[in-house]
Design a protein around this motif. Sequence first.
Motif, PDB file in Angstrom:
ATOM      1  N   LYS A  56      -3.334  -1.554   1.980  1.00  0.00           N
ATOM      2  CA  LYS A  56      -2.254  -1.176   1.283  1.00  0.00           C
ATOM      3  C   LYS A  56      -1.035  -2.077   1.532  1.00  0.00           C
ATOM      4  CE  LYS A  56      -3.132   3.046  -0.354  1.00  0.00           C
ATOM      5  NZ  LYS A  56      -3.053   3.238  -2.237  1.00  0.00           N
TER       6      LYS A  56
ATOM      7  N   SER B 288       1.496  -0.512   3.931  1.00  0.00           N
ATOM      8  CA  SER B 288       1.050  -0.804   5.314  1.00  0.00           C
ATOM      9  C   SER B 288       1.544  -1.980   5.709  1.00  0.00           C
ATOM     10  CB  SER B 288      -0.433  -0.505   5.163  1.00  0.00           C
ATOM     11  OG  SER B 288      -0.856  -0.549   6.889  1.00  0.00           O
TER      12      SER B 288
ATOM     13  N   ASP C 180       2.713   1.222  -5.153  1.00  0.00           N
ATOM     14  CA  ASP C 180       1.908   0.593  -4.100  1.00  0.00           C
ATOM     15  C   ASP C 180       0.715   0.256  -4.542  1.00  0.00           C
ATOM     16  OD1 ASP C 180       1.282  -0.038  -1.606  1.00  0.00           O
ATOM     17  OD2 ASP C 180       0.928   2.050  -0.850  1.00  0.00           O
TER      18      ASP C 180
ATOM     19  N   GLU D 108      -3.414  -1.700  -3.329  1.00  0.00           N
ATOM     20  CA  GLU D 108      -4.474  -2.131  -2.311  1.00  0.00           C
ATOM     21  C   GLU D 108      -5.119  -3.391  -2.729  1.00  0.00           C
ATOM     22  OE1 GLU D 108      -8.557  -0.378  -1.543  1.00  0.00           O
ATOM     23  OE2 GLU D 108      -7.384   1.196  -0.304  1.00  0.00           O
TER      24      GLU D 108
END
Length: 688
Positions: free
Chosen positions: A531, A534, A562, A564
């Motif tokens: 992510k 993250s 967000d 990935e």
Amino acid sequence: MLLLLGDQLIRDPGIAVFELVKNAYDADSPDVTVRMSNIDDPSTGRIVVEDSGTGMDFDTVTGVWLEPGTDYRVEQKEAGKPTPKYGRMPIGEKGVGRFAAHKLGHQVSLTTRRASLPEVHVDIDWRKDFKDKKYLQDVLIQVSESPPQHFTGTRTGTLLEITQLRDTWTRGMVRDLARSINSICSPFEMPGEFRAKLKLADHQEWLQGILDIKEVLKFALFGAQCRLQGDKLSYRYSFNPYPGMDKVKSRKLVRTGIRLTLDRRKRDKKTVNLDEHFVGPVRIDLYIFDRDPHVLSLSEIADRQGLKEFLNESGGVRVYRNGIRVYDYGERGNDWLGLGGRRVNVPAKRISNNLIIGAVSLDLEKSYDLDTGRGLVEKTNREGFVENTDYEAFRDAVAFAIQQIEVERNIDKKHITNIYRGKELREPVLDDLVELRELVEKRKLTEVLGPYLDRIETDFITIRDKLLTSASAGLSLSVVIHEIEKAVSALVQAVETDSGRHRIKSLAKHLAALVEGFATLLRRSGSSREKASSLVRQALFNMDLRLEVHRIDRSLNISRFDFEVKCSRRLTISTIMNIVDNSIWWLDSKWGEQEGKKKIYIGTTKEITRGPAIVIADNGPGFLDPPEYLVEPFITRKPDGMGLGLHIADQVMKAQNGKLLFPQEGDLELPDGIDGAVVALVFGGVQK
């Protein structure tokens, strides 16, 4: 299957709109307008593309527009058949215009009219009409005719309205579209020159700073007005420095009576008299640009990328007779003056098509003799002039005029280079080879030594690029030591200041993971799905102590958007940390120890067309060098810097199917006060 084909043919929504703009050009329209409203909300968004071209009749709509992959435009080109009004050769050729409409939205409404005919209407719901249909003949689409309601009177053209949009448009997508549209427009106010407008009903701020096509000519550093008459050339030349170029002075001069002594690629030179060829007088207006990044950085051009794209697509020398464009002189791919060929040997001294915008103006009565048929004779298909001896004299005379202006420009160009580039930006070996080529050309040894110089340059570039790639892929020992050294220092500092047990343990784990990450990279493995939020949080955690010590306020915006991405977690975190570390250094250089002044912003964005991105920005002095130089190895303004940080970051992003970008002012929405350096890590192959 049909819908999938449309997705594969057209990569993104911006290209789809641009295809529709090109359709208007091919339809012999003098203009096209793209209107967009609510485009950040697909359910209510609307895109309208309208032109005033020839329009289509019922048979063209059903047999060409609705039929994919037709060779209609290809046949036009092969037959040398230009458009009837403006004499344009088509720039579209794949027959994918209707798929461009599908790429943009699920519902499409077409209204079009050809002269003296009824309007033709088509309404398509791609989700309903094309659902589960394998072949086009299986799809029932209603095409109707009616008395004109939109294109009334003598008006003709095509109106395309797209709703139920398939994509949410962002600032970056709109700005890229605006640049593409501008790239095929002309800055000259001449009859028949193509005009394209992009209008936003809302979010007008998204277009702030985008290149205004009417302003293009104002950005030319060098200019000239030439007159060719008989066997003489006269010209006025001017060098007009940008406001930021305070170390050089403007220069203007007038020269008259220069003989047209033309080199016809023979041993002897010949003086040409255009009067003997029934050509002239000829007026030439030249606007010459400097694309050097450092020179452009001294200008007030907000949209440098837009200027370069325009010059790439529309640079060149056009020809007009009685104010009407003669195609396809000045179009991309038609180097009718041989400027590109001349530039190959000595690129620094020659003007190429992507550096010049020119207009050659002729009088019909004075460039063709009806009684003898001599002079500039247009081809029967109106694709330029018949290439007889009169045309050759005209072409060579125009090229001769440009060469004289080139000499004047080189005087000022050398002065600019000496003052504003300096030795620190000299490229080893390659710049030496350029000087050597000039000397070889002067001594007339090009034929003997040219091939050897070509081999030397090619081999050097190959060796240089391979070594840099190897160094980047392995991060080089010095960069590894640098990163680990910073992690060790942070751990030592945490221990010395008696930080909490949890923080010390976390920093120790990070140091171990960092070393392991570099080892993993060298084993060419270690990619995982991560992510973006993250990655950002971990990088900031690792830098937390340094940010506190340097009294830097940080703002974070990663919750609103967000995504990935598949990447090397350790490598990406290190890249973010490296960029933040650069910001810390430059913030200190600007603000020193002033409390509450230094700010760093990190966030995620989808405003960049090439993909979602992590953005790091600050309120420092900003980048002093153009983007082209920032990723070059060994270029740095830090006293003890290596000049590898951003180069490595660029290589890291490329290795992960991404790109390192430096957005310009206005390209992204940033918090107030964040007006310094902006860096974007743009990722490909993501999941939102």
